[in-house]
Design a protein around this motif. Sequence first.
Motif: not given
Ligand SMILES: [Zn+2]
Length: 422
Positions: A83, A85, A152, A253, A276, A328
Amino acid sequence: MTRGQTADLIIRHAAELLVCPAGGEGLGIIEDGALLARDGRIVWVGRTADLPAVAADASADAAGRRTIDATGRVVMPGLVECHTHLVFGGSREHEFQMRAAGASYAEIAAAGGGIMSTVRATRAASTEELLHRGRTNLRAMLRLGLTTVEAKSGYGLSTEHELRLLEVYRMLDAEQPVDVVPTFLGAHVVGPEYRDCPDAYVDLVVEEMLPAVAERGLARFCDVFCEQGAFTLEQSRRVLAAGLEHGLRPKLHADQFADGGGGELAAELGAVSADHLDHIGDAGVAAMAAAGVTAVLLPGAVAFLGLHHFAPARRLLEGGVRVALSTDFNPGSCHCMSPFIVVTLASSYLKMSLAEVLRAWTCEAAGALGLAGEVGSLEEGCRADIVVLDTYRAERIPYDFGVDHVETVIKDGLVVYEAGRA
Ligand SMILES: [Zn+2]
Protein backbone atom coordinates in the motif's frame (compact mmCIF):
# COMPACT_ATOMS: atom_id res chain seq x y z
CA MET A 1 14.92 -31.02 -6.84
CA THR A 2 16.26 -34.17 -8.41
CA ARG A 3 19.91 -35.19 -8.52
CA GLY A 4 21.78 -33.80 -11.48
CA GLN A 5 19.70 -30.62 -11.84
CA THR A 6 21.66 -27.40 -11.65
CA ALA A 7 21.16 -24.32 -9.52
CA ASP A 8 22.39 -20.82 -10.31
CA LEU A 9 22.03 -19.50 -6.74
CA ILE A 10 22.92 -21.21 -3.46
CA ILE A 11 22.47 -19.74 0.00
CA ARG A 12 23.74 -21.80 2.93
CA HIS A 13 24.44 -21.69 6.64
CA ALA A 14 21.73 -19.10 7.42
CA ALA A 15 21.46 -18.81 11.21
CA GLU A 16 17.71 -18.62 10.63
CA LEU A 17 15.98 -19.04 7.29
CA LEU A 18 12.36 -17.81 7.48
CA VAL A 19 10.15 -19.73 5.05
CA CYS A 20 6.97 -17.69 5.79
CA PRO A 21 4.70 -20.38 4.34
CA ALA A 22 1.84 -19.01 2.24
CA GLY A 23 -1.56 -20.01 3.54
CA GLY A 24 0.00 -21.39 6.72
CA GLU A 25 0.96 -19.97 10.07
CA GLY A 26 4.22 -19.10 11.77
CA LEU A 27 7.58 -18.33 10.20
CA GLY A 28 8.75 -21.87 9.43
CA ILE A 29 12.22 -21.08 10.81
CA ILE A 30 14.98 -23.41 9.57
CA GLU A 31 18.21 -23.20 11.59
CA ASP A 32 21.42 -23.55 9.57
CA GLY A 33 19.13 -23.10 6.59
CA ALA A 34 19.92 -23.36 2.90
CA LEU A 35 18.21 -22.69 -0.40
CA LEU A 36 18.75 -23.37 -4.10
CA ALA A 37 17.30 -21.34 -6.96
CA ARG A 38 17.36 -21.70 -10.70
CA ASP A 39 16.10 -19.37 -13.43
CA GLY A 40 14.66 -17.02 -10.81
CA ARG A 41 12.66 -19.64 -8.91
CA ILE A 42 13.33 -21.45 -5.66
CA VAL A 43 13.91 -25.14 -6.33
CA TRP A 44 14.93 -26.45 -2.89
CA VAL A 45 14.78 -25.26 0.75
CA GLY A 46 16.05 -27.11 3.82
CA ARG A 47 18.93 -27.56 6.24
CA THR A 48 22.46 -26.98 4.97
CA ALA A 49 23.37 -30.55 6.00
CA ASP A 50 20.68 -31.84 3.64
CA LEU A 51 21.70 -29.81 0.56
CA PRO A 52 21.55 -31.91 -2.62
CA ALA A 53 24.93 -33.10 -3.89
CA VAL A 54 24.88 -30.60 -6.75
CA ALA A 55 25.60 -27.81 -4.25
CA ALA A 56 29.02 -29.30 -3.43
CA ASP A 57 30.23 -29.01 -7.04
CA ALA A 58 32.59 -26.05 -6.74
CA SER A 59 33.25 -25.92 -10.49
CA ALA A 60 29.71 -24.53 -10.94
CA ASP A 61 30.73 -21.39 -9.03
CA ALA A 62 33.48 -20.77 -11.55
CA ALA A 63 30.85 -21.13 -14.29
CA GLY A 64 28.78 -18.24 -12.91
CA ARG A 65 26.79 -19.81 -10.11
CA ARG A 66 26.47 -17.55 -7.10
CA THR A 67 27.01 -19.03 -3.64
CA ILE A 68 26.24 -16.93 -0.57
CA ASP A 69 27.50 -17.98 2.85
CA ALA A 70 24.89 -16.62 5.29
CA THR A 71 26.65 -17.65 8.49
CA GLY A 72 25.32 -15.56 11.39
CA ARG A 73 22.62 -14.01 9.18
CA VAL A 74 18.83 -14.13 8.86
CA VAL A 75 17.54 -15.03 5.37
CA MET A 76 13.92 -14.16 4.63
CA PRO A 77 11.61 -13.52 1.66
CA GLY A 78 11.97 -10.21 -0.15
CA LEU A 79 9.63 -7.80 1.62
CA VAL A 80 6.30 -6.95 -0.02
CA GLU A 81 4.97 -3.38 0.32
CA CYS A 82 1.25 -3.62 -0.43
CA HIS A 83 0.00 0.00 0.00
CA THR A 84 1.88 3.07 -1.22
CA HIS A 85 1.19 6.34 -2.98
CA LEU A 86 4.59 5.95 -4.62
CA VAL A 87 4.88 8.94 -6.95
CA PHE A 88 3.70 12.49 -6.33
CA GLY A 89 4.83 16.04 -6.97
CA GLY A 90 6.01 18.37 -4.22
CA SER A 91 6.25 17.58 -0.53
CA ARG A 92 4.46 18.63 2.64
CA GLU A 93 7.06 19.05 5.37
CA HIS A 94 5.58 22.46 6.18
CA GLU A 95 2.27 20.77 7.05
CA PHE A 96 4.06 18.38 9.35
CA GLN A 97 5.43 21.36 11.27
CA MET A 98 1.95 22.97 11.38
CA ARG A 99 0.63 19.74 12.88
CA ALA A 100 3.51 19.64 15.36
CA ALA A 101 2.46 23.16 16.37
CA GLY A 102 -1.09 21.94 16.98
CA ALA A 103 -2.90 22.72 13.71
CA SER A 104 -5.83 20.52 12.77
CA TYR A 105 -6.41 18.83 9.41
CA ALA A 106 -9.11 21.40 8.58
CA GLU A 107 -6.79 24.31 9.41
CA ILE A 108 -4.07 22.82 7.21
CA ALA A 109 -6.51 22.35 4.32
CA ALA A 110 -7.75 25.94 4.74
CA ALA A 111 -4.14 27.12 4.49
CA GLY A 112 -3.86 25.43 1.06
CA GLY A 113 -2.42 22.12 2.28
CA GLY A 114 -3.70 18.57 2.28
CA ILE A 115 -4.17 16.18 -0.65
CA MET A 116 -5.15 19.05 -2.98
CA SER A 117 -1.72 20.67 -2.64
CA THR A 118 -0.15 17.38 -3.79
CA VAL A 119 -2.63 17.19 -6.68
CA ARG A 120 -1.58 20.66 -7.84
CA ALA A 121 2.13 19.80 -7.59
CA THR A 122 1.67 16.43 -9.32
CA ARG A 123 -0.23 17.94 -12.23
CA ALA A 124 2.43 20.65 -12.58
CA ALA A 125 5.37 18.21 -12.56
CA SER A 126 6.80 16.95 -15.85
CA THR A 127 6.63 13.24 -16.61
CA GLU A 128 10.44 13.14 -16.37
CA GLU A 129 10.27 14.66 -12.87
CA LEU A 130 7.72 12.05 -11.80
CA LEU A 131 9.88 9.26 -13.22
CA HIS A 132 12.88 10.62 -11.34
CA ARG A 133 10.91 10.66 -8.08
CA GLY A 134 9.78 7.11 -8.68
CA ARG A 135 13.32 5.90 -9.40
CA THR A 136 14.65 7.57 -6.27
CA ASN A 137 11.91 6.12 -4.08
CA LEU A 138 12.21 2.61 -5.52
CA ARG A 139 16.00 2.60 -5.11
CA ALA A 140 15.56 3.54 -1.45
CA MET A 141 12.89 0.85 -1.02
CA LEU A 142 15.08 -1.81 -2.63
CA ARG A 143 17.82 -0.98 -0.12
CA LEU A 144 15.26 -1.64 2.61
CA GLY A 145 14.69 -5.15 1.25
CA LEU A 146 11.46 -4.44 -0.65
CA THR A 147 11.24 -6.46 -3.87
CA THR A 148 7.52 -5.91 -4.66
CA VAL A 149 5.81 -2.53 -4.21
CA GLU A 150 2.17 -1.66 -4.83
CA ALA A 151 1.70 1.88 -6.17
CA LYS A 152 -1.54 3.88 -6.31
CA SER A 153 -2.50 6.72 -8.59
CA GLY A 154 -4.82 9.31 -7.06
CA TYR A 155 -2.88 12.58 -7.25
CA GLY A 156 -4.02 13.35 -10.80
CA LEU A 157 -7.83 13.33 -10.36
CA SER A 158 -8.39 13.97 -14.06
CA THR A 159 -8.35 11.32 -16.78
CA GLU A 160 -5.18 12.77 -18.31
CA HIS A 161 -3.24 12.95 -15.06
CA GLU A 162 -4.44 9.65 -13.60
CA LEU A 163 -3.40 7.86 -16.80
CA ARG A 164 -0.05 9.63 -16.71
CA LEU A 165 0.71 8.43 -13.17
CA LEU A 166 -0.16 4.87 -14.08
CA GLU A 167 1.99 5.11 -17.22
CA VAL A 168 4.85 6.30 -15.02
CA TYR A 169 4.37 3.18 -12.88
CA ARG A 170 4.47 0.98 -15.97
CA MET A 171 7.75 2.57 -17.08
CA LEU A 172 9.23 2.26 -13.59
CA ASP A 173 8.25 -1.41 -13.42
CA ALA A 174 10.01 -2.09 -16.71
CA GLU A 175 13.29 -0.29 -15.98
CA GLN A 176 14.38 -1.35 -12.48
CA PRO A 177 14.37 -4.53 -10.37
CA VAL A 178 11.49 -3.88 -7.93
CA ASP A 179 8.13 -5.16 -9.18
CA VAL A 180 5.65 -2.27 -9.25
CA VAL A 181 2.02 -3.41 -8.86
CA PRO A 182 -0.27 -0.61 -10.10
CA THR A 183 -3.58 0.35 -8.46
CA PHE A 184 -6.02 2.88 -9.91
CA LEU A 185 -7.16 5.29 -7.18
CA GLY A 186 -9.01 7.88 -9.23
CA ALA A 187 -11.51 7.98 -6.35
CA HIS A 188 -8.94 9.26 -3.84
CA VAL A 189 -10.83 12.50 -3.22
CA VAL A 190 -13.24 14.45 -5.41
CA GLY A 191 -11.31 16.28 -8.14
CA PRO A 192 -10.96 20.05 -7.59
CA GLU A 193 -13.12 20.82 -10.64
CA TYR A 194 -16.01 18.85 -9.11
CA ARG A 195 -15.99 20.12 -5.53
CA ASP A 196 -19.64 21.13 -5.73
CA CYS A 197 -20.87 18.06 -7.60
CA PRO A 198 -19.13 14.94 -6.25
CA ASP A 199 -21.51 12.56 -8.04
CA ALA A 200 -20.44 14.04 -11.36
CA TYR A 201 -16.85 13.23 -10.40
CA VAL A 202 -17.90 9.63 -9.68
CA ASP A 203 -19.49 9.60 -13.16
CA LEU A 204 -16.15 10.69 -14.60
CA VAL A 205 -14.28 7.95 -12.73
CA VAL A 206 -16.75 5.25 -13.78
CA GLU A 207 -17.52 6.32 -17.33
CA GLU A 208 -14.23 7.77 -18.53
CA MET A 209 -11.25 6.98 -16.29
CA LEU A 210 -11.91 3.30 -15.57
CA PRO A 211 -12.53 2.29 -19.20
CA ALA A 212 -9.38 4.16 -20.28
CA VAL A 213 -7.28 2.53 -17.54
CA ALA A 214 -8.63 -0.93 -18.34
CA GLU A 215 -8.25 -0.55 -22.09
CA ARG A 216 -4.55 0.30 -21.67
CA GLY A 217 -4.02 -2.47 -19.09
CA LEU A 218 -2.55 0.08 -16.67
CA ALA A 219 -3.81 -1.24 -13.31
CA ARG A 220 -4.34 -4.52 -11.51
CA PHE A 221 -6.61 -3.16 -8.76
CA CYS A 222 -9.21 -0.43 -8.27
CA ASP A 223 -9.12 1.40 -4.93
CA VAL A 224 -11.43 3.94 -3.28
CA PHE A 225 -11.01 6.21 -0.25
CA CYS A 226 -14.29 5.32 1.49
CA GLU A 227 -14.47 7.85 4.31
CA GLN A 228 -16.35 10.95 5.35
CA GLY A 229 -14.92 13.83 3.31
CA ALA A 230 -13.93 11.50 0.47
CA PHE A 231 -16.49 9.02 -0.93
CA THR A 232 -19.65 7.59 0.61
CA LEU A 233 -20.35 3.87 0.87
CA GLU A 234 -22.75 4.15 -2.09
CA GLN A 235 -20.25 6.03 -4.28
CA SER A 236 -17.50 3.60 -3.31
CA ARG A 237 -19.64 0.59 -4.20
CA ARG A 238 -20.39 2.12 -7.58
CA VAL A 239 -16.72 2.75 -8.42
CA LEU A 240 -15.53 -0.66 -7.21
CA ALA A 241 -18.33 -2.54 -8.98
CA ALA A 242 -17.44 -0.72 -12.20
CA GLY A 243 -13.79 -1.66 -11.62
CA LEU A 244 -14.79 -5.30 -11.26
CA GLU A 245 -16.62 -5.15 -14.57
CA HIS A 246 -13.33 -4.04 -16.12
CA GLY A 247 -11.43 -6.89 -14.43
CA LEU A 248 -9.88 -4.82 -11.62
CA ARG A 249 -10.19 -6.41 -8.18
CA PRO A 250 -11.26 -4.01 -5.41
CA LYS A 251 -9.14 -2.57 -2.63
CA LEU A 252 -10.46 -0.03 -0.12
CA HIS A 253 -9.20 2.69 2.18
CA ALA A 254 -11.77 1.91 4.87
CA ASP A 255 -12.82 2.72 8.44
CA GLN A 256 -9.76 4.93 9.03
CA PHE A 257 -11.40 7.69 11.10
CA ALA A 258 -14.80 6.10 11.84
CA ASP A 259 -16.56 2.77 11.39
CA GLY A 260 -18.27 3.54 8.08
CA GLY A 261 -19.06 -0.01 7.03
CA GLY A 262 -15.99 -0.22 4.77
CA GLY A 263 -15.06 -3.69 6.03
CA GLU A 264 -18.52 -5.00 5.15
CA LEU A 265 -18.38 -3.40 1.70
CA ALA A 266 -14.96 -5.01 1.07
CA ALA A 267 -16.47 -8.39 1.96
CA GLU A 268 -19.58 -7.83 -0.17
CA LEU A 269 -17.47 -7.06 -3.25
CA GLY A 270 -14.85 -9.77 -2.68
CA ALA A 271 -12.08 -7.19 -2.28
CA VAL A 272 -8.52 -8.45 -2.15
CA SER A 273 -7.87 -6.15 0.83
CA ALA A 274 -9.35 -3.47 3.06
CA ASP A 275 -6.76 -1.03 4.39
CA HIS A 276 -6.36 1.19 7.51
CA LEU A 277 -9.35 -0.18 9.55
CA ASP A 278 -8.36 1.76 12.67
CA HIS A 279 -12.04 1.99 13.64
CA ILE A 280 -13.51 -1.21 12.16
CA GLY A 281 -16.36 -2.70 14.19
CA ASP A 282 -17.13 -6.31 15.02
CA ALA A 283 -19.53 -6.72 12.07
CA GLY A 284 -16.80 -5.60 9.67
CA VAL A 285 -14.30 -8.04 11.19
CA ALA A 286 -16.75 -10.93 10.87
CA ALA A 287 -17.64 -10.05 7.28
CA MET A 288 -13.99 -9.78 6.24
CA ALA A 289 -13.12 -13.10 7.87
CA ALA A 290 -16.02 -14.85 6.12
CA ALA A 291 -15.11 -13.38 2.73
CA GLY A 292 -11.33 -13.90 3.06
CA VAL A 293 -10.46 -10.20 2.68
CA THR A 294 -6.94 -9.39 3.89
CA ALA A 295 -6.64 -6.50 6.37
CA VAL A 296 -3.78 -4.10 5.59
CA LEU A 297 -2.88 -2.20 8.75
CA LEU A 298 -0.92 1.06 8.62
CA PRO A 299 0.23 2.01 12.12
CA GLY A 300 2.85 4.37 10.69
CA ALA A 301 0.06 6.65 9.47
CA VAL A 302 -1.53 6.73 12.93
CA ALA A 303 1.81 7.61 14.54
CA PHE A 304 2.81 10.15 11.86
CA LEU A 305 -0.52 11.98 12.27
CA GLY A 306 -0.02 12.08 16.03
CA LEU A 307 -3.15 10.01 16.63
CA HIS A 308 -3.61 7.36 19.29
CA HIS A 309 -6.29 4.99 18.02
CA PHE A 310 -4.57 2.03 16.36
CA ALA A 311 -6.30 -0.70 14.35
CA PRO A 312 -7.66 -3.61 16.41
CA ALA A 313 -5.11 -6.12 15.10
CA ARG A 314 -5.82 -8.69 17.83
CA ARG A 315 -9.55 -8.61 17.16
CA LEU A 316 -8.91 -9.07 13.44
CA LEU A 317 -6.41 -11.90 13.92
CA GLU A 318 -8.47 -13.70 16.53
CA GLY A 319 -11.54 -13.23 14.32
CA GLY A 320 -9.79 -15.15 11.55
CA VAL A 321 -8.74 -12.27 9.28
CA ARG A 322 -5.34 -12.41 7.58
CA VAL A 323 -3.33 -9.30 8.47
CA ALA A 324 -0.72 -7.53 6.36
CA LEU A 325 1.25 -4.40 7.26
CA SER A 326 2.42 -1.51 5.11
CA THR A 327 3.88 1.98 5.48
CA ASP A 328 1.17 3.82 3.48
CA PHE A 329 4.11 5.82 2.07
CA ASN A 330 2.66 9.19 0.94
CA PRO A 331 3.49 12.89 1.30
CA GLY A 332 0.83 13.81 3.84
CA SER A 333 -0.12 11.20 6.40
CA CYS A 334 2.99 8.98 6.46
CA HIS A 335 6.20 10.07 4.78
CA CYS A 336 7.98 6.84 5.78
CA MET A 337 9.14 3.94 3.63
CA SER A 338 10.75 1.75 6.29
CA PRO A 339 9.08 -1.61 6.93
CA PHE A 340 11.31 -1.96 9.97
CA ILE A 341 9.83 1.06 11.75
CA VAL A 342 6.34 -0.33 11.06
CA VAL A 343 7.33 -3.77 12.39
CA THR A 344 8.26 -2.22 15.73
CA LEU A 345 5.13 -0.04 15.87
CA ALA A 346 2.98 -3.10 15.14
CA SER A 347 4.67 -5.07 17.89
CA SER A 348 4.30 -2.32 20.48
CA TYR A 349 0.92 -0.79 19.58
CA LEU A 350 -0.94 -3.53 17.71
CA LYS A 351 0.38 -6.29 20.02
CA MET A 352 1.32 -8.50 17.10
CA SER A 353 3.73 -11.39 17.64
CA LEU A 354 7.07 -11.78 15.87
CA ALA A 355 5.58 -14.30 13.44
CA GLU A 356 2.57 -12.06 12.80
CA VAL A 357 4.60 -8.91 12.03
CA LEU A 358 7.07 -10.69 9.75
CA ARG A 359 4.37 -12.65 7.91
CA ALA A 360 2.53 -9.32 7.55
CA TRP A 361 5.46 -7.94 5.51
CA THR A 362 5.94 -11.08 3.40
CA CYS A 363 3.36 -13.78 2.64
CA GLU A 364 0.32 -11.91 3.99
CA ALA A 365 1.28 -8.74 2.10
CA ALA A 366 1.61 -10.91 -1.00
CA GLY A 367 -1.94 -12.12 -0.30
CA ALA A 368 -3.11 -8.48 -0.22
CA LEU A 369 -1.83 -8.24 -3.81
CA GLY A 370 -3.20 -11.57 -5.01
CA LEU A 371 0.39 -12.89 -5.14
CA ALA A 372 0.43 -15.43 -2.28
CA GLY A 373 2.63 -18.40 -3.14
CA GLU A 374 4.32 -16.38 -5.89
CA VAL A 375 6.29 -13.90 -3.77
CA GLY A 376 6.61 -13.41 0.00
CA SER A 377 7.55 -17.02 0.83
CA LEU A 378 10.72 -19.10 0.51
CA GLU A 379 9.06 -22.26 -0.74
CA GLU A 380 9.77 -24.41 -3.78
CA GLY A 381 8.22 -22.83 -6.84
CA CYS A 382 8.17 -19.28 -5.45
CA ARG A 383 10.14 -16.54 -7.13
CA ALA A 384 13.65 -16.24 -5.71
CA ASP A 385 13.09 -12.81 -4.09
CA ILE A 386 15.26 -12.98 -0.98
CA VAL A 387 16.77 -10.69 1.65
CA VAL A 388 19.86 -11.45 3.73
CA LEU A 389 19.90 -9.50 7.01
CA ASP A 390 23.09 -8.87 8.95
CA THR A 391 21.61 -10.02 12.23
CA TYR A 392 21.64 -13.46 13.78
CA ARG A 393 18.02 -14.00 14.78
CA ALA A 394 14.61 -12.78 13.64
CA GLU A 395 13.72 -11.50 17.12
CA ARG A 396 16.23 -8.68 16.59
CA ILE A 397 14.18 -7.24 13.71
CA PRO A 398 11.41 -5.46 15.73
CA TYR A 399 13.76 -4.97 18.69
CA ASP A 400 16.33 -2.91 16.74
CA PHE A 401 13.93 0.01 16.25
CA GLY A 402 14.42 1.72 12.88
CA VAL A 403 17.49 -0.39 11.96
CA ASP A 404 17.21 -2.25 8.66
CA HIS A 405 20.11 -4.77 8.80
CA VAL A 406 19.67 -5.31 5.02
CA GLU A 407 22.92 -6.72 3.62
CA THR A 408 21.95 -8.38 0.33
CA VAL A 409 18.79 -8.20 -1.79
CA ILE A 410 18.08 -10.84 -4.44
CA LYS A 411 15.37 -10.39 -7.07
CA ASP A 412 14.37 -13.26 -9.36
CA GLY A 413 17.54 -15.10 -8.31
CA LEU A 414 19.92 -12.23 -9.06
CA VAL A 415 21.76 -10.09 -6.51
CA VAL A 416 20.45 -6.56 -7.08
CA TYR A 417 21.77 -4.80 -3.97
CA GLU A 418 24.66 -5.36 -1.60
CA ALA A 419 25.26 -3.01 1.33
CA GLY A 420 28.46 -1.05 0.91
CA ARG A 421 28.53 -1.49 -2.86
CA ALA A 422 27.15 0.69 -5.63
ZN1 LIG B 1 -3.31 5.13 1.36
